[in-house]
Design a protein around this motif. Sequence first.
Motif, PDB file in Angstrom:
ATOM      1  N   THR A  14       1.046  -0.431 -15.249  1.00 20.09           N
ATOM      2  CA  THR A  14       0.680  -1.556 -15.311  1.00 20.09           C
ATOM      3  C   THR A  14       1.834  -2.288 -13.789  1.00 20.09           C
ATOM      4  O   THR A  14       0.692  -3.299 -13.705  1.00 20.09           O
ATOM      5  CB  THR A  14       1.604  -2.650 -16.871  1.00 20.09           C
ATOM      6  N   GLY A  15       2.487  -1.746 -13.843  1.00 20.38           N
ATOM      7  CA  GLY A  15       3.261  -2.074 -12.573  1.00 20.38           C
ATOM      8  C   GLY A  15       1.773  -1.820 -11.947  1.00 20.38           C
ATOM      9  O   GLY A  15       1.694  -2.554 -10.094  1.00 20.38           O
ATOM     10  N   LEU A  16       1.731  -0.374 -11.432  1.00 16.37           N
ATOM     11  CA  LEU A  16       0.586  -0.325 -10.408  1.00 16.37           C
ATOM     12  C   LEU A  16      -1.094  -1.178 -10.396  1.00 16.37           C
ATOM     13  O   LEU A  16      -1.407  -1.700  -9.755  1.00 16.37           O
ATOM     14  CB  LEU A  16       0.198   0.756 -10.647  1.00 16.37           C
ATOM     15  N   ALA A  17      -1.542  -1.404 -11.186  1.00 15.39           N
ATOM     16  CA  ALA A  17      -2.300  -2.724 -11.253  1.00 15.39           C
ATOM     17  C   ALA A  17      -1.485  -3.870 -10.773  1.00 15.39           C
ATOM     18  O   ALA A  17      -2.733  -4.612  -9.804  1.00 15.39           O
ATOM     19  CB  ALA A  17      -2.976  -2.384 -12.628  1.00 15.39           C
ATOM     20  N   GLU A  18      -0.934  -4.403 -11.099  1.00 15.74           N
ATOM     21  CA  GLU A  18      -0.481  -5.710 -10.379  1.00 15.74           C
ATOM     22  C   GLU A  18      -0.530  -5.975  -9.243  1.00 15.74           C
ATOM     23  O   GLU A  18      -0.752  -6.273  -8.726  1.00 15.74           O
ATOM     24  CB  GLU A  18       1.597  -6.059 -11.228  1.00 15.74           C
ATOM     25  N   THR A  19       0.660  -4.784  -8.380  1.00 12.06           N
ATOM     26  CA  THR A  19       0.587  -4.432  -7.161  1.00 12.06           C
ATOM     27  C   THR A  19      -1.282  -4.427  -6.994  1.00 12.06           C
ATOM     28  O   THR A  19      -0.907  -5.255  -5.278  1.00 12.06           O
ATOM     29  CB  THR A  19       1.670  -3.029  -6.942  1.00 12.06           C
ATOM     30  N   GLU A  20      -2.102  -4.001  -7.243  1.00 16.58           N
ATOM     31  CA  GLU A  20      -3.245  -3.480  -6.609  1.00 16.58           C
ATOM     32  C   GLU A  20      -3.298  -5.228  -6.815  1.00 16.58           C
ATOM     33  O   GLU A  20      -4.306  -4.743  -6.137  1.00 16.58           O
ATOM     34  CB  GLU A  20      -3.929  -2.932  -7.682  1.00 16.58           C
ATOM     35  N   ALA A  21      -3.482  -6.184  -7.329  1.00 16.70           N
ATOM     36  CA  ALA A  21      -3.897  -7.082  -7.723  1.00 16.70           C
ATOM     37  C   ALA A  21      -3.578  -8.461  -6.440  1.00 16.70           C
ATOM     38  O   ALA A  21      -4.279  -8.827  -6.344  1.00 16.70           O
ATOM     39  CB  ALA A  21      -3.890  -7.874  -9.113  1.00 16.70           C
ATOM     40  N   ARG A  28       1.226  -1.400   0.194  1.00 13.47           N
ATOM     41  CA  ARG A  28       0.197   0.147  -0.697  1.00 13.47           C
ATOM     42  C   ARG A  28       1.138   1.527   0.661  1.00 13.47           C
ATOM     43  O   ARG A  28       0.472   2.419  -0.356  1.00 13.47           O
ATOM     44  CB  ARG A  28      -1.317  -0.140   0.975  1.00 13.47           C
ATOM     45  N   ARG A  29       1.767   1.420   0.682  1.00 10.60           N
ATOM     46  CA  ARG A  29       2.923   2.136   0.653  1.00 10.60           C
ATOM     47  C   ARG A  29       3.610   2.314  -0.403  1.00 10.60           C
ATOM     48  O   ARG A  29       3.043   3.440  -1.356  1.00 10.60           O
ATOM     49  CB  ARG A  29       4.149   2.215   1.574  1.00 10.60           C
ATOM     50  N   LEU A  30       3.594   1.365  -0.956  1.00  9.09           N
ATOM     51  CA  LEU A  30       4.007   1.650  -2.512  1.00  9.09           C
ATOM     52  C   LEU A  30       3.371   2.124  -3.906  1.00  9.09           C
ATOM     53  O   LEU A  30       3.561   3.048  -4.601  1.00  9.09           O
ATOM     54  CB  LEU A  30       4.960   0.260  -3.434  1.00  9.09           C
ATOM     55  N   THR A  31       2.140   1.793  -3.494  1.00  9.50           N
ATOM     56  CA  THR A  31       1.018   2.655  -4.556  1.00  9.50           C
ATOM     57  C   THR A  31       0.836   3.338  -4.139  1.00  9.50           C
ATOM     58  O   THR A  31       0.435   4.677  -5.058  1.00  9.50           O
ATOM     59  CB  THR A  31      -0.053   1.103  -4.566  1.00  9.50           C
ATOM     60  N   GLY A  32       0.543   3.893  -2.771  1.00 14.02           N
ATOM     61  CA  GLY A  32       0.607   5.022  -2.573  1.00 14.02           C
ATOM     62  C   GLY A  32       1.311   6.538  -3.408  1.00 14.02           C
ATOM     63  O   GLY A  32       1.191   7.432  -2.832  1.00 14.02           O
ATOM     64  N   ASP A  33       3.139   6.037  -3.463  1.00 13.14           N
ATOM     65  CA  ASP A  33       4.247   6.300  -4.127  1.00 13.14           C
ATOM     66  C   ASP A  33       4.076   6.846  -4.947  1.00 13.14           C
ATOM     67  O   ASP A  33       4.129   7.818  -5.921  1.00 13.14           O
ATOM     68  CB  ASP A  33       5.633   5.932  -3.188  1.00 13.14           C
ATOM     69  N   GLU A  77       8.742   9.067 -20.584  1.00 11.72           N
ATOM     70  CA  GLU A  77       7.917   8.503 -21.811  1.00 11.72           C
ATOM     71  C   GLU A  77       7.282   8.070 -21.801  1.00 11.72           C
ATOM     72  O   GLU A  77       7.195   7.678 -20.378  1.00 11.72           O
ATOM     73  CB  GLU A  77       9.723   7.598 -22.784  1.00 11.72           C
ATOM     74  N   PRO A  78       5.946   8.184 -22.483  1.00 13.34           N
ATOM     75  CA  PRO A  78       4.955   6.897 -22.999  1.00 13.34           C
ATOM     76  C   PRO A  78       5.237   5.537 -22.203  1.00 13.34           C
ATOM     77  O   PRO A  78       4.261   4.949 -21.767  1.00 13.34           O
ATOM     78  CB  PRO A  78       4.226   7.414 -23.979  1.00 13.34           C
ATOM     79  N   GLU A  79       6.170   5.576 -22.696  1.00 12.78           N
ATOM     80  CA  GLU A  79       5.976   3.395 -22.208  1.00 12.78           C
ATOM     81  C   GLU A  79       6.266   3.773 -21.343  1.00 12.78           C
ATOM     82  O   GLU A  79       6.222   2.541 -20.113  1.00 12.78           O
ATOM     83  CB  GLU A  79       7.591   3.182 -23.040  1.00 12.78           C
ATOM     84  N   GLU A  80       7.663   4.381 -20.772  1.00 12.01           N
ATOM     85  CA  GLU A  80       7.435   4.690 -18.970  1.00 12.01           C
ATOM     86  C   GLU A  80       6.074   4.793 -17.743  1.00 12.01           C
ATOM     87  O   GLU A  80       6.321   3.887 -16.986  1.00 12.01           O
ATOM     88  CB  GLU A  80       8.623   5.448 -18.541  1.00 12.01           C
ATOM     89  N   VAL A  81       5.392   5.181 -18.448  1.00 13.69           N
ATOM     90  CA  VAL A  81       4.102   6.091 -17.975  1.00 13.69           C
ATOM     91  C   VAL A  81       3.309   4.645 -18.334  1.00 13.69           C
ATOM     92  O   VAL A  81       3.179   4.155 -16.856  1.00 13.69           O
ATOM     93  CB  VAL A  81       3.296   6.785 -18.071  1.00 13.69           C
ATOM     94  N   ALA A  82       3.185   4.139 -18.948  1.00 15.06           N
ATOM     95  CA  ALA A  82       2.156   2.427 -19.137  1.00 15.06           C
ATOM     96  C   ALA A  82       3.069   1.314 -18.337  1.00 15.06           C
ATOM     97  O   ALA A  82       2.304   0.979 -17.435  1.00 15.06           O
ATOM     98  CB  ALA A  82       2.643   2.013 -21.257  1.00 15.06           C
TER      99      ALA A  82
END
Length: 83
Positions: free
Chosen positions: A56-63, A25-30, A47-52
């Motif tokens: 994606t990492g955020l979505a995976e962490t939330e899962a 949760r701390r990581l997703t908050g960051d 870059e757009p790729e970095e944002v994507a």
Amino acid sequence: MTSDKTADQLRQELKDVDEELAELRRLTGDVTARRGRSSDTSIELQEPEEVATELTGLAETEAVIDVLEQRRERIEAQLKELG
């Protein structure tokens, strides 16, 4: 089965899950906080790729958080069964 684990083992497992949830949760908050910065105050442009990749990492962490929350509920139920 719940009889395979003692109440102390389940409490330790619950503590471990809670610690992992807190860290995720701390990581997703960051990440969320960084995404909320205005471009005027951002030090670097992404870059757009970095944002994507970050999203994606955020979505995976939330899962993973969802899975851990379900695991936490199962452990609590097992503890309740043990009385």
